[in-house]
Design a protein around this motif. Structure first.
Motif, short mmCIF file in Angstrom:
data_model
loop_
_atom_site.label_atom_id
_atom_site.label_comp_id
_atom_site.label_asym_id
_atom_site.label_seq_id
_atom_site.Cartn_x
_atom_site.Cartn_y
_atom_site.Cartn_z
N GLU A 1 -47.57 34.76 20.33
CA GLU A 1 -48.93 35.28 20.32
C GLU A 1 -49.87 34.47 21.22
O GLU A 1 -50.99 34.89 21.48
CB GLU A 1 -49.49 35.28 18.89
CG GLU A 1 -48.81 36.29 17.97
CD GLU A 1 -47.43 35.84 17.50
OE1 GLU A 1 -46.60 36.71 17.21
OE2 GLU A 1 -47.17 34.61 17.45
N ASP A 2 -49.44 33.31 21.68
CA ASP A 2 -50.26 32.48 22.55
C ASP A 2 -50.22 32.99 23.99
O ASP A 2 -49.41 33.84 24.35
CB ASP A 2 -49.78 31.02 22.52
CG ASP A 2 -50.20 30.30 21.26
OD1 ASP A 2 -51.10 30.78 20.55
OD2 ASP A 2 -49.63 29.23 20.99
N ARG B 1 -56.10 32.36 20.72
CA ARG B 1 -54.79 32.13 21.32
C ARG B 1 -54.81 30.78 22.03
O ARG B 1 -55.71 30.50 22.81
CB ARG B 1 -54.47 33.23 22.33
CG ARG B 1 -54.34 34.60 21.68
CD ARG B 1 -54.30 35.71 22.69
NE ARG B 1 -53.13 35.58 23.56
CZ ARG B 1 -53.01 36.19 24.73
NH1 ARG B 1 -53.98 36.96 25.19
NH2 ARG B 1 -51.93 36.05 25.44
N ARG C 1 -55.37 28.17 16.66
CA ARG C 1 -54.80 29.37 16.03
C ARG C 1 -55.47 29.66 14.68
O ARG C 1 -55.71 30.82 14.35
CB ARG C 1 -53.29 29.20 15.86
CG ARG C 1 -52.55 29.22 17.18
CD ARG C 1 -51.05 29.07 16.97
NE ARG C 1 -50.41 28.71 18.21
CZ ARG C 1 -49.76 27.57 18.42
NH1 ARG C 1 -49.61 26.68 17.46
NH2 ARG C 1 -49.22 27.32 19.59
#
Length: 170
Positions: free
Chosen positions: A51-52, A18, A13
């Protein structure tokens, strides 16, 4: 393996990428097995970061010979535990012959990551294989990708969806 997972995902990150993770399923007919595997996976990854890349359920073996309906129930139970904990349904990874032979036309309401290796590397605009009615989000098209500057061979993947197609190694 999991001992450094959180350290690695933080580094990924920080580099502006990601992170992602998967659970290699080994479905058993034992009552509560899907829940136990899902909870083990969740303990390993810690807190999911929206967000991953969504969590992935990798299902490509049926060691205990579960019937299609039982295997489908197992997938749904795992999916529900992970979705409740992460706020997003996991993606389903498998290779096409396993999917067709073991899961058939079952639709789990999950995005799919299809492993299907054509004889030649597909053109960038090639359509990915599909699992029934679900669109393929990621196509793993080779396990022999060579990456300049790195030793060994890697899985080659293409991501489909909003925005440009992304090709990468895993």
């Amino acid at each position: 393996r999991f001992g450094r997972y959180r350290e690695w995902t933080h580094a990924i990150r920080r580099a502006g990428m990601r992170a992602g993770s998967y659970h290699f399923a080994q479905p058993s007919p034992e009552k509560g097995d899907a829940r136990a595997e899902a909870e083990h996976y969740l303990r390993a990854i810690g807190t999911f970061v929206p967000e991953d890349i969504e969590p992935v359920l990798d299902i490509e073996v049926n060691k205990y010979g579960l019937k299609r309906a039982a295997l489908g129930e197992w997938v749904c139970a795992f999916r529900d535990v992970v979705a409740d904990a992460c706020g997003v349904r996991p993606m389903l990874y498998s290779y096409v012959p396993f999917w067709k032979g073991q899961l058939g036309a079952l639709d789990f309401g999950m995005a799919t990551w299809a492993a299907a290796y054509p004889a030649k590397v597909p053109k960038p605009d090639a359509d990915p294989p599909t699992f029934g009615s679900r669109p393929t989000k990621i196509w793993q098209y080779t396990s022999k990708l060579e990456v300049p500057g790195l030793t060994g061979r890697f899985d080659g993947n293409r991501m489909y969806g909003a925005g440009p197609r992304v090709t990468g190694a895993t």
